[in-house]
Design an enzyme around this catalytic site. Sequence first.
Site, short mmCIF file in Angstrom:
data_model
loop_
_atom_site.label_atom_id
_atom_site.label_comp_id
_atom_site.label_asym_id
_atom_site.label_seq_id
_atom_site.Cartn_x
_atom_site.Cartn_y
_atom_site.Cartn_z
N THR A 100 0.88 -1.19 0.00
CA THR A 100 0.00 0.00 0.00
C THR A 100 0.91 1.23 0.00
OG1 THR A 100 -0.21 -0.14 2.40
CG2 THR A 100 -1.98 -1.11 1.07
N LYS B 122 3.76 -7.12 4.04
CA LYS B 122 3.55 -5.70 3.77
C LYS B 122 3.18 -5.01 5.08
CE LYS B 122 0.28 -3.43 3.37
NZ LYS B 122 -0.63 -2.54 4.20
N THR C 149 -0.37 -6.73 12.85
CA THR C 149 -0.60 -5.43 12.25
C THR C 149 -0.09 -5.29 10.82
OG1 THR C 149 1.46 -4.48 12.98
CG2 THR C 149 -0.38 -4.41 14.50
N GLU D 84 5.66 4.59 7.60
CA GLU D 84 5.29 5.79 6.85
C GLU D 84 6.17 6.96 7.27
OE1 GLU D 84 0.71 4.59 5.75
OE2 GLU D 84 1.05 5.89 7.46
N ASN E 254 -0.23 10.88 5.78
CA ASN E 254 -1.51 10.57 6.41
C ASN E 254 -2.51 11.71 6.34
OD1 ASN E 254 -1.56 7.79 7.45
ND2 ASN E 254 0.42 8.46 8.27
N THR F 231 -9.92 9.06 1.97
CA THR F 231 -11.05 8.20 1.65
C THR F 231 -11.55 8.52 0.26
OG1 THR F 231 -12.29 9.85 2.88
CG2 THR F 231 -11.90 7.76 3.94
#
Lengths: 393, 393
Positions: free
Chosen positions: B174, B196, B207, B281, B388, B393
């Site tokens: 992702t 991943k 997680t 991230e 982030n 969405t």
Amino acid sequence: MTTQQAPGSRQRFFRSRWVAPPAGVEELDPDRLAPGFRAAGTACGLKGGGETDVGLVVCDSDDLRSALLLTANAAAAAPVRVCREECDPGAIRAAVVNSGNANAATGERGYADALAMRDAAADALGIPPRSVAVAETGVIGVPLRIDDVVRGVAATSRRLSERGGGELARAIMTTDRGPKACTARAGGVTVSAQAKGAGMIEPGFATMLCFVQTDAEVPEPETALRGAVAGSFERITVDGQLSTNDTVLLQATGAAGAPLPAGLLEAVLLQLALAVVADGEGATRVGRAHVRGAATSEEAERVARAIANSPLVKTALYGRDANWGRIAQAAGMALAGERLAELGADAIDADELAGALQEAELAIVLGRGDAGAYVYFSDLTPEYIRINAEYTT
Amino acid sequence: MTTQQAPGSRQRFFRSRWVAPPAGVEELDPDRLAPGFRAAGTACGLKGGGETDVGLVVCDSDDLRSALLLTANAAAAAPVRVCREECDPGAIRAAVVNSGNANAATGERGYADALAMRDAAADALGIPPRSVAVAETGVIGVPLRIDDVVRGVAATSRRLSERGGGELARAIMTTDRGPKACTARAGGVTVSAQAKGAGMIEPGFATMLCFVQTDAEVPEPETALRGAVAGSFERITVDGQLSTNDTVLLQATGAAGAPLPAGLLEAVLLQLALAVVADGEGATRVGRAHVRGAATSEEAERVARAIANSPLVKTALYGRDANWGRIAQAAGMALAGERLAELGADAIDADELAGALQEAELAIVLGRGDAGAYVYFSDLTPEYIRINAEYTT
């Protein structure tokens, strides 16, 4: 619920739609302390640049009641340990405070320094040492320049004024962008309060410093303070970090001959708590996680706190993204091990995440019972990183 | 403890000083799967830009054992619920996976979609539906384009290859910056694994997604997998967020006629877990919180996790600031309500925070007992915020 402010008014409080002050509340100049109290702040060089970093607040009479709430952090700072061990929490006449150095993780020397600071204040004010509380805030693990502080305490004691609320509020600032003070009158009594806090904010109860003065009659100050703190400072989070130095002091003289109107103390503290959140390190917006339909109050609070502390929700608040899936994820994490009915978009209201409002409410209905809770939080921004990657030992 | 790599080698694993692979371990091309397995990945359009987003891994034989570990998040995604309710966890022949959409918080339709995806894989592979696990990762709360996925599953089944490990690893990415796969051989057996995970990383156990294949004899695969996960994926955190979709699958054929060498599975999983953290991230560095002298293992882990999840410690790791006071504060917060002996600079080693090392160890000795724990974590950077605040969405 919002008290309207005249444009340009310097009175800044009770602006939040989430604060419900009692009817007839009047805001006064925040420099002004409740009758019977004096305060001041001066610069002793801990912060540099001539910024004030030593503060005092004192009650003129020894006929008062007080309550002192201290951090639950197991690595409590020296001033917190001095307050626990060397003060009469119900009879605090004065508080002495410095910013620029938390005097935490400083060992026996730190404890001796906090005691010396407390004694210097008692000496300058001519009151018993056990009636003086001491508080400190700033970097952790660095020895305090106690001689500078003692000189600063003496200088501050010579400046004490009934209009010293703003000076005290400025003297306790660290990464705060501005002073946080409020004076309000209702039902014939006055409450004044000064607070600081911008990072390392997560309630154990408070996670910041706050001094509150009133001439109201408060027969059980600890009960009153705990109740008001439970609805204010215990409901906020900036970064989920419980500080080593949190202190909240309430002093009440009773000289007004009237009790605190219902809701006044909590409204003052909630407005200050929201000011702390809005001034959170790097913060641009304030969110309120509003959980309903939980099985118990504890569960509601746990879920609200998980949402409020989720870096994914906090970055969505910053990015103005109505990413309700992250709210579902955080709620599910807080309830790990349980099976939750599907939390679809209809159980979650995240519209305000994406909106223009400075205050955004995120609501979630869990469908497990009737309990609810709120937690107020700041967004997570690049500026938070910058401040905390650079703010150094 | 470090296995030296030839410069320019494409073999990237067992480089961390924190990983101790068994003696004689040999690294193979990570595209290569353990004997008896095939995998592939294709693009069905969920991620756009032609990036692969559907993957399959299948065992050629039905004579195998398997174990399947799933997230504890109460808001578990549809594929997790399908795995719980509609699979035989000890007899998983194949896994089908998509990235680009987590199919979480998608209600009854999401559940039906995950079932349809699972059934499409079973159909294409000609094996029983209950022998197929399904996993998904990506945004939460958005309906899955199931027709595209079903077409993608059929296309992927036609590409299955013994050298499809890298394809599978890419198909599950992702926000990952690169694929994470490892194939290692020791004691006559081969282990291959693909993982991943880059955000929403905090162990409930895992997680993230991870698929592990081996030809070793593993008589109790769940015990073996839980043990290896406890020392790897359960010890990492990027942002303290427990995902709705975490899945780890171990498949073992036993065809090699030899057991797993001690430490091999955990070393593979720990190296993948560290790759997940390093690829967190926005991450630029990896830290290890190393707690000793705790009263119990649970306490040690709680303190290590508080340090690893503290945004103040994480920004100090980013800012290369040996701010040991923040470690003391986080430890004290994890032990809130207790009284801790003063945690001075001598109890804390934060030197590597400020150093040039890519892997920085932070050690703290609590002086309360003999228990210890590690937690691995990434730094918190402006890039985390950017990713982030924009990933929407």
